[in-house]
Structure formats: structure tokens, C-alpha cells
Design a protein around this motif. Structure first.
Motif, PDB file in Angstrom:
ATOM      1  N   ARG A  12      -3.821 -17.304 -35.185  1.00  0.00           N
ATOM      2  CA  ARG A  12      -4.114 -18.648 -34.686  1.00  0.00           C
ATOM      3  C   ARG A  12      -2.830 -19.331 -34.202  1.00  0.00           C
ATOM      4  N   ALA A  15      -1.915 -17.831 -30.948  1.00  0.00           N
ATOM      5  CA  ALA A  15      -2.797 -18.331 -29.880  1.00  0.00           C
ATOM      6  C   ALA A  15      -2.410 -19.767 -29.514  1.00  0.00           C
ATOM      7  N   TYR A  16      -2.081 -20.547 -30.516  1.00  0.00           N
ATOM      8  CA  TYR A  16      -1.692 -21.943 -30.275  1.00  0.00           C
ATOM      9  C   TYR A  16      -0.421 -22.012 -29.429  1.00  0.00           C
ATOM     10  N   ALA A  19      -1.122 -21.085 -25.997  1.00  0.00           N
ATOM     11  CA  ALA A  19      -1.820 -22.179 -25.317  1.00  0.00           C
ATOM     12  C   ALA A  19      -0.869 -23.321 -24.982  1.00  0.00           C
ATOM     13  N   CYS A  20       0.266 -23.349 -25.681  1.00  0.00           N
ATOM     14  CA  CYS A  20       1.280 -24.377 -25.362  1.00  0.00           C
ATOM     15  C   CYS A  20       2.020 -24.033 -24.074  1.00  0.00           C
ATOM     16  N   VAL A  48      -3.485 -24.134 -41.362  1.00  0.00           N
ATOM     17  CA  VAL A  48      -3.150 -24.219 -39.934  1.00  0.00           C
ATOM     18  C   VAL A  48      -2.461 -25.553 -39.615  1.00  0.00           C
ATOM     19  N   LEU A  52       1.017 -25.941 -37.727  1.00  0.00           N
ATOM     20  CA  LEU A  52       1.207 -26.658 -36.470  1.00  0.00           C
ATOM     21  C   LEU A  52       2.228 -27.780 -36.624  1.00  0.00           C
ATOM     22  N   SER A  64       5.662 -31.771 -23.055  1.00  0.00           N
ATOM     23  CA  SER A  64       4.622 -32.089 -22.076  1.00  0.00           C
ATOM     24  C   SER A  64       5.237 -32.923 -20.954  1.00  0.00           C
ATOM     25  N   THR A  66       3.785 -34.592 -18.377  1.00  0.00           N
ATOM     26  CA  THR A  66       2.755 -35.286 -17.597  1.00  0.00           C
ATOM     27  C   THR A  66       3.409 -36.345 -16.708  1.00  0.00           C
TER      28      THR A  66
ATOM     29  N   LEU B 619      -6.497 -26.789 -25.857  1.00  0.00           N
ATOM     30  CA  LEU B 619      -5.193 -26.396 -25.320  1.00  0.00           C
ATOM     31  C   LEU B 619      -4.182 -27.535 -25.465  1.00  0.00           C
ATOM     32  N   PRO B 620      -3.089 -27.293 -26.146  1.00  0.00           N
ATOM     33  CA  PRO B 620      -2.122 -28.381 -26.366  1.00  0.00           C
ATOM     34  C   PRO B 620      -1.612 -28.995 -25.068  1.00  0.00           C
ATOM     35  N   THR B 621      -1.380 -28.154 -24.066  1.00  0.00           N
ATOM     36  CA  THR B 621      -0.855 -28.691 -22.799  1.00  0.00           C
ATOM     37  C   THR B 621      -1.887 -29.604 -22.136  1.00  0.00           C
ATOM     38  N   ALA B 624      -2.401 -32.785 -24.049  1.00  0.00           N
ATOM     39  CA  ALA B 624      -1.303 -33.744 -23.819  1.00  0.00           C
ATOM     40  C   ALA B 624      -1.495 -34.482 -22.490  1.00  0.00           C
ATOM     41  N   VAL B 625      -1.884 -33.733 -21.458  1.00  0.00           N
ATOM     42  CA  VAL B 625      -2.112 -34.355 -20.142  1.00  0.00           C
ATOM     43  C   VAL B 625      -3.218 -35.400 -20.233  1.00  0.00           C
ATOM     44  N   GLN B 628      -2.351 -38.438 -22.226  1.00  0.00           N
ATOM     45  CA  GLN B 628      -1.452 -39.315 -21.485  1.00  0.00           C
ATOM     46  C   GLN B 628      -2.224 -40.215 -20.518  1.00  0.00           C
ATOM     47  N   HIS B 673      -8.234 -32.565 -31.226  1.00  0.00           N
ATOM     48  CA  HIS B 673      -7.302 -31.444 -31.055  1.00  0.00           C
ATOM     49  C   HIS B 673      -6.826 -30.915 -32.412  1.00  0.00           C
ATOM     50  N   TRP B 677      -8.250 -27.227 -34.256  1.00  0.00           N
ATOM     51  CA  TRP B 677      -7.378 -26.086 -34.583  1.00  0.00           C
ATOM     52  C   TRP B 677      -7.431 -25.735 -36.067  1.00  0.00           C
ATOM     53  N   GLN B 678      -7.879 -26.661 -36.883  1.00  0.00           N
ATOM     54  CA  GLN B 678      -7.964 -26.377 -38.311  1.00  0.00           C
ATOM     55  C   GLN B 678      -9.374 -25.978 -38.735  1.00  0.00           C
ATOM     56  N   ILE B 689     -11.490 -20.641 -30.716  1.00  0.00           N
ATOM     57  CA  ILE B 689     -10.099 -20.230 -30.936  1.00  0.00           C
ATOM     58  C   ILE B 689     -10.024 -18.703 -30.935  1.00  0.00           C
ATOM     59  N   LEU B 692      -9.539 -17.566 -27.619  1.00  0.00           N
ATOM     60  CA  LEU B 692      -8.140 -17.764 -27.204  1.00  0.00           C
ATOM     61  C   LEU B 692      -7.249 -16.661 -27.761  1.00  0.00           C
TER      62      LEU B 692
END
Lengths: 85, 734
Positions: A12, A15-16, A19-20, A48, A52, A64, A66, B619-621, B624-625, B628, B673, B677-678, B689, B692
Motif C-alpha cells: 500500500r 502504491a501510495y 500515486a504521488c 497505514v 503516510l 504539489s 497546483t 491519488l495524492p497528486t 492535492a489539485v 487546491q 483521501h 487509504w486506511q 487500492i 493501484l
């Protein structure tokens, strides 16, 4: 601590991190292992949330980026007939 | 020139290379000539028809038929003579009054650019395609080295969270790819008031003051950098001009239907656009996209109030563009159509059904203009005529339908020489033939002129050669004849729906999908049933004449579904393309911009197997977008309940409005989010997940399950560069 016990957490976490936006690699796996190991050593099992939480300390997670979605506002009204005359 | 701004007179004159062009006398002459030609021809045709009408069908049907004929003949005569004007103007080397010809290339090049916003209002559009197009427009300006004068705004009215989340993600990816931060912006209204015009007005209220001009592009629009720069310079040189409209050419067609539209647009449009521009001159109209607008004038004079009439005539203005042009004209500004500006493109709906859906909306919008015509003071006559023309574009269909029915009824009465009109039979026949030829001429002369124009200018090679050009035109003409009754019926239905105030729902334009049999039969079943019914009536009456007269209308309706399916597939489009038919210069050798817009680099991550909402949560990215761009909202019990539900059952069971609520709440996105994930492995999010994890495995090119004690490391099915340092079993966990 048995490795298979922490396999789900490891997967996990990996995968996290992928995904980052981090390219999966041997290096990333090594960092993930260290992270899992740290969580395990705290005796928190497959936590988890804790993993994280600790992740930024073990892995260089890209920030990030953005962009700004709009410039500073400069308000003005629309004109409506007949006021616009 | 705006009456309230007389000082602009001098500014306008100063900006030009030559003294101000006095185009109004020329416009008056041209419009009078057009009116004389249309009215004269229609009057002659009406008298001829009245002379040969059989008397059996009765006074009232005859009168009605003649009235309808006059109206419809006049209307198509306007179109035909506009094309003739266009042909003449083009043969004369262009319109000397046109805006673009007032300035030399040198003077335009010396003109400094002004801050300009390129705005793209979208609503449930295909995200990748839309932003790929915008990317190409951006690159075009980058290549011109003029980027610093332009900002880009994606103005979304999208309500479907799957789509708007993708818009946000793609916008962020595009900003990163183009390094366009601070130049490419995204705004989504949470309350969509007043459709597209409301979206633009929302932009103007917030950021309009920053810009002198805005260029409006549609989701499927493309424009060359040179054209955009030229538009700004023309506006800079012509302070009296409020809007300059380009004449976009259709590109990017894949289905046969779209290829036909593309061909027709490329072959016939230059003629019609030149003619229209020559007649309208500075009183032209705005088509809603691919145009530049003077922001301060627009903001001051073009605010659209909601209509206050009954039924259809109440509520927001749907077809805003003609009205905005009329308001701009009322304020004293000029509006020009400039067909000479190349590299302005748009796309066609891919299928007949999609065009009819679009027309259904436009019918309502155009019929609303009836109210504006009756209640809006001080509009220019030319703009009123443009509104009438827009109304007639759809109102003509039920009138045609009525005309066809009356014609069939009239024809059903067998002509008996002793009871026909006073003219001798031979003379009547000659008149009938003349009338038929004249009407056919009105319909087909523009096509002939367009072909003639291409042949004379030696451009036929760009269309695949003379033979292929002629064959393509014949094909397009045959299909047009097949489609005419189908469109007539569909538009008639749209007019009835609009007049009875049946609401229109807009879920975005399909720009890619093909037509299937189910969809085609569903769309055309009414026409098929009516055609079969009419055949039954003809058979029951036993009138072969009636059957013969009705054949051109009945046959296309009977085969409407087949026609629609054949036209609405990419394979048929490819087959025609392989035969070298319906070729256009842009389809044969597309510009880089057009190619890239159609098949550019993807902006959104593919192959993850997660929906956009799932990606936004997991997805963390992405999270985040979207966080924001979301707002900080006060915590509410309803939101907490939605979060719980989403965590337990996933987003699929939530309605759009509930997902919209969650996805635009910064705290909710963060909570989802973290909690997702947990989640347990067996839960909804656990399984997502897992997908993923599978994706990560694939990315690694190896299996992560290397804790299998039955295999030595060397025997494990490991692939990829990281084969030696694989898994947790090498970790010293204490």
C-alpha cells in the motif's frame, strides 16, 4: 516481526508513493521498506495512517505544484440597456 | 461610432492608413440591390405559380400555398443571391470596403498588441480534445512570440463531477506541460446562470477590466497564431469596431456525416461568407465563437437581461450571439465579418442525431428572438433582419412541411384541362417548367458558383482534382436531398417543442461517438411512421400522382435510420476518404495545429482503472489539485454523512449533486483521501487500492509478492531493473 505480516502495508505504501508521482524503482522500494520497518518498530502493525504520516520523512515526495487557477480579481459590472446608454 | 463617444471618431481616423472608409452608402446600395433581386424574382415566381395552380383544391388552400411559396421562395432567394454576391466579390478580388483591406501589412505589423483574453467556455465537453485544441492555440502564439499579450481562460459550466474533475486535472497537467502558470487559468461556476452568455459575463465581471479584448473560442475551435494577432491589431487600428467575426472552416471530420459538412463548409462557405460580409458590412453578426470582442464596449452595452415574456419568451437568452451583436450595433459600434482571415477552424457534430440535438436547442434560442424583435428598441434594421433570418432558419421547416402537404393535396387533385387556370395548358406547362427550373436554380446555383470559383482560381487540386471535386459535390448534393426532409421534420418538431415551451436539457455536445441502429431508429421513428402512414393513404386513395409527388419527401424519411447509420460511422467516412472523395485542403494536408489537436499527447493519466472521482479521492497528486481548487466550507452534518457513505459504499451510489458537494469541499476531499487509504483490504476503497497496487506492479515490471518462501530469490519470477532488491522479505523488521 515477520515480513509477510507487513506485506500489505508495504504494497500500500508503495502504491501510495507511486500515486504521488514517484517513478517506481528499486530505490523507492528501499525507502518504502525502511518506512514500513519504522512503522513496524513502533509496534503499530499495518498502520497505514502512521506510514503516510511518516512518508515525507523517508521519501522525497514531490510537492504539489497546483498553479494559480485565476489572477487577482478586478471587479466591474455588466451594463444593461437602457442604463448603458 | 458610439454616439456617447464622439472622441473616437478622430481616433478611428487616426488609426487607419487611409481616411475613414465610408461604407454605409455602399452597404445601402448593396442591400437595396439584394432586396430588389429577391423581391423581383419572388414576385415573378409567385405570379407564375398563381397562374398555373389548379382550381380544384379550392380558394383557401391555394391562397395559403401561394403565401407559403412567396415566403419560402423569398427566403431561399436571399441565400442564393448572397452566394452570387460572394462569387462576384471574390471574382473582383475581394471587398475593397472590408476591414482587413483597409490596412497594409506593414502598418498592421507595426501596430502594438493589447492585453487580450482567450476565453473558452465549456460545458460537459470531451476534456482531452478541448484542452488539446487550446494547447495548440497556445503553442501557435508561442511560435509567434506573442504569448505575453494573451491570457487563457477555461470557463467551465460543467455539472458532471466526472467531467469537471477531469477538466481540473487536465488543466493542471497542461499548465505544467506548457509552463503556463499565471497565463492559463481555470474557472468553474458552481451556479450556472444564463448559460454561455452568463458564463462569459461572470468572467467579465471578475477579470474583464484586465483586458482590452477577448477572443471567444468554442471547445472545438482552433485558431492560428497569426490570425489571433491580426485580429487584435485590426481592433487596435479600428476603435469603432466592437466585434470582428472570422469565418471558421470545419476540420477534423471522421464520420461520413462530418466529412460532408466539412466539404460543404470548405467549398460553399467562402462564397456565402463573402456575400454575407459584403451585404452586412459593419452591421454583421457575431456567431458566438472564433471572434474578437472589445471588452469595455461589450461590458457596457451587451449585458443580456432575462426575457420577461410568456413561456418560451421568458428566462435567459439561449442564442446570445446575434443579440449581443445587435446590442453592440445599437451602442454605435461596428460588427464585421472577415472571411479573409484564414486559420480559423471548428468541428462538425459527428452524426446527424447530434446535429439535430444541437438544432433543437438553437431552435428554441432563435425563436426567442421573436420577443426581442418585438420588444427591443433601437436595434439596427440589418440586425433585425439577421434575427429574422435566424428565426426563419428553423421556422422555415414547419412552413416547408405545410407547403409540401398542401402541394401533395393540390397534386392529388388530378389536373383536368377544362378546369385549370385561365392560361392555356401549353403556356401553363411552360410556366411550370420555368418555375421549377428557377427554384432549382435557387437551390443549386450556389453550388455551381462555388465549384466555378474553385475551378477558376485553379484550386481544384487541393480538393483532389476536378473530377473528384465534381463527384464530391454530387455526392454532397444527393445526401443533402436525402437529409432535407429528415431535417425538415426534426426542425418542425423542435419548433413545436419550443413554441409549447418544452424545456431543453443541455448535456454537452457529442463530438466523437458514432451512431448505432438503436439511436438512429429512436431518433427517426416518427418520420418513418409518418412516411408509412402517408404511403398507406396514397394507396388507399389509389392516387399514383400523389405517391409520385410525395416520393422525394417520403423516400428519405423511410430510409432515415439507414442513412443516419451509414453517415454516422467513421468506417464510411474512411471509405469515402480512401476513394479521394470529400477531400478538402485541410483534410489532405492538415496543418500541424489541426493534427496535434486531434491526436496530441494525452493530458490525463490512463490505464489506472479508476474513475475521475476515485482518482480525486485516492491519488495524492489529484487530491492535492482538487483540494487546491476546492473551497473551505463550514463543517456540516450532511457533508459528514456523505463522507461516511462515500467511504463505505464508494462514490458510485452518490448523486451528481452530492458528489459535487464533496469534491468542491477542501476538507471533505482531505478527509476522504486519508480515510480511503486506511480502509480495510476488503472494503470498497481497499479494492480500489488493490487495483493501484496492481498498476504499480505493472509499472515495476515485476511481482511484489516475493515473500514466497518456496522460491529462492534467483528462482522468483522477477523482471525489471530492480530484480535484486525486491520486497519486504529482505527487510530487517526486528
Amino acid at each position: 516481526m515477520k515480513a509477510p505480516l507487513h506485506q500489505p502495508l508495504f504494497e500500500r505504501v508503495l502504491a501510495y508513493l507511486s500515486a504521488c508521482g514517484i517513478e517506481p524503482s528499486a530505490d523507492l522500494q528501499r525507502q518504502a521498506r525502511a518506512l514500513v520497518s519504522a512503522v513496524a518498530s513502533e509496534g503499530r502493525g499495518n498502520d497505514v495512517g502512521r506510514a503516510l504520516e511518516l512518508a515525507p520523512a523517508y521519501v522525497d515526495i514531490p510537492a504539489s505544484d497546483t498553479p494559480r487557477s485565476a489572477p487577482r480579481m478586478q471587479r466591474q459590472s455588466m451594463g444593461y440597456w437602457p442604463n448603458a446608454r | 461610432m458610439p454616439a456617447s463617444q464622439p472622441h473616437q471618431d478622430e481616433a478611428a481616423d487616426a488609426g487607419r492608413d487611409r481616411p475613414a472608409v465610408r461604407w454605409r452608402p455602399a452597404a445601402c446600395f448593396r442591400r437595396s440591390l439584394l432586396a430588389a433581386l429577391v423581391i423581383g424574382q419572388t414576385a415573378v415566381a409567385t405570379v407564375a405559380l398563381a397562374s398555373i395552380m389548379p382550381l380544384e383544391s379550392g380558394y383557401l388552400p391555394n391562397l395559403l400555398l401561394i403565401g407559403l411559396f412567396t415566403l419560402l421562395h423569398g427566403w431561399i432567394a436571399v441565400g442564393c443571391w448572397t452566394a452570387v454576391f460572394g462569387f462576384v466579390i471574390r471574382r473582383l478580388g475581394g471587398d475593397r470596403y472590408s476591414l482587413a483591406r483597409r490596412h497594409t501589412e506593414e502598418s498592421l505589423c507595426k501596430t502594438a498588441l493589447a492585453p487580450t483574453a482567450i476565453v473558452v467556455p465549456i460545458c460537459n465537453e470531451p476534456v482531452e480534445r478541448t484542452l488539446s485544441g487550446l494547447r495548440e492555440v497556445y503553442r501557435e502564439l508561442q511560435r509567434q512570440g506573442r504569448l505575453k499579450h494573451f491570457d487563457f481562460y477555461i470557463l467551465s459550466d460543467t455539472r458532471d463531477p466526472e467531467v469537471w474533475l477531469a477538466e481540473q486535472a487536465a488543466w493542471q497537467a497542461l499548465c505544467r506541460e506548457l509552463k503556463a502558470e499565471g497565463r492559463l487559468f481555470y474557472r468553474r461556476r458552481t451556479v450556472s446562470l444564463n448559460y454561455k452568455s452568463g458564463n462569459i459575463a461572470d468572467f467579465l465581471r471578475r477579470w474583464g477590466r484586465r483586458y482590452r479584448y477577448m477572443i471567444v473560442l468554442d471547445a472545438d475551435s482552433l485558431a492560428g497564431g497569426e490570425t489571433l494577432v491580426r485580429l487584435v491589431r485590426l481592433m487596435e487600428r479600428e476603435p469603432a469596431v466592437g466585434i470582428v467575426q472570422t469565418s471558421p472552416i470545419i476540420v477534423g471530420a471522421e464520420t461520413l456525416f462530418a466529412r460532408l459538412q466539412q466539404f460543404a463548409s470548405r467549398v460553399y462557405s467562402p462564397l456565402f461568407a463573402s456575400g454575407l460580409a459584403a451585404i452586412q458590412m459593419g452591421d454583421a453578426v457575431y456567431w458566438g465563437h472564433n471572434a474578437i470582442i472589445r471588452v469595455d464596449a461589450f461590458m457596457k452595452h451587451c449585458g443580456l437581461r432575462k426575457l420577461t415574456g410568456p413561456g418560451l419568451f421568458g428566462g435567459p437568452v439561449i442564442s446570445h450571439d446575434f443579440v449581443e451583436a445587435a446590442y453592440m450595433g445599437r451602442a454605435g459600434y461596428e460588427v464585421w465579418l472577415e472571411p479573409s482571415l484564414a486559420q480559423s477552424y471548428e468541428e462538425s457534430p459527428p452524426t446527424l442525431e447530434d446535429e439535430l440535438i444541437r438544432d433543437h436547442r438553437w431552435t428554441r434560442g432563435n425563436l426567442q428572438h421573436l420577443w426581442l424583435l418585438m420588444t427591443t428598441p433601437a436595434l439596427r434594421f440589418t440586425h433585425r433582419m439577421a434575427l429574422v433570418n435566424g428565426i426563419m432558419s428553423y421556422l422555415a421547416s414547419p412552413l416547408w412541411l405545410l407547403f409540401v402537404i398542401l402541394t401533395m393535396i393540390t397534386a392529388g387533385h388530378a389536373p383536368q384541362p377544362e378546369t385549370t387556370a385561365p392560361l392555356p395548358f401549353a403556356g401553363g406547362a411552360a410556366l411550370a417548367v420555368g418555375l421549377g427550373l428557377s427554384t432549382l436554380g435557387l437551390l443549386f446555383l450556389p453550388r455551381l458558383l462555388a465549384i466555378g470559383d474553385i475551378l477558376v482560381t485553379g484550386q481544384s487540386a487541393l480538393f483532389g482534382g476536378r473530377l473528384r471535386l465534381i463527384a464530391s459535390t454530387l455526392l454532397e448534393t444527393v445526401v443533402s436531398l436525402l437529409l432535407a426532409p429528415i431535417k425538415m421534420l426534426a426542425h418542425s418538431r423542435s419548433v413545436v417543442c419550443a413554441l409549447t415551451n418544452v424545456p431543453v436539457h443541455w448535456a454537452g455536445q457529442n463530438r466523437q461517438e458514432e451512431t448505432g441502429w438503436g439511436r438512429a431508429l429512436d431518433e427517426h421513428r416518427t418520420g418513418i411512421v409518418l412516411a408509412l402512414g402517408w404511403c398507406g393513404v396514397a394507396g388507399w386513395i389509389g392516387s399514383p400522382l400523389l405517391a409520385l409527388w410525395s416520393l422525394p419527401v417520403i423516400l428519405p424519411l423511410l430510409v432515415a435510420a439507414q442513412t443516419s447509420v451509414v453517415l454516422g460511422t467513421k468506417s464510411s467516412g474512411s471509405a469515402v476518404d480512401n476513394a479521394g472523395l470529400l477531400a478538402t485542403p485541410e483534410s489532405r494536408e492538415p496543418l500541424q495545429m489541426i493534427q496535434e489537436a486531434g491526436a496530441g499527447m494525452p493530458l490525463l493519466p490512463g490505464g489506472i482503472g479508476l474513475s475521475n472521482v476515485q482518482q480525486a479521492i485516492l491519488l495524492p497528486t489529484m487530491n492535492a489539485v482538487h483540494r487546491q481548487l476546492a473551497r473551505v466550507r463550514p463543517e456540516k452534518q450532511t457533508t459528514a454523512a456523505l463522507i461516511r457513505h462515500c467511504l463505505e459504499h464508494g462514490p458510485d451510489q452518490l448523486e451528481h449533486r452530492q458528489l459535487n458537494l464533496l469534491c468542491r469541499d477542501r476538507q471533505a476531499l482531505a478527509s476522504l483521501h486519508t480515510a480511503a487509504w486506511q480502509a480495510d483490504r476488503d472494503s470498497y476503497w481497499g479494492s480500489r487500492i488493490a487495483s493501484l497496487i496492481d498498476y504499480t506492479r505493472l509499472s515495476l515490471g515485476e511481482r511484489l509478492e516475493t515473500t514466497d518462501r518456496h522460491h529462492a530469490p534467483a528462482q522468483r519470477p522477477v523482471r525489471g531493473a530492480a530484480a535484486s532488491t525486491l520486497s519486504l522479505d529482505t527487510v530487517d523488521c526486528g
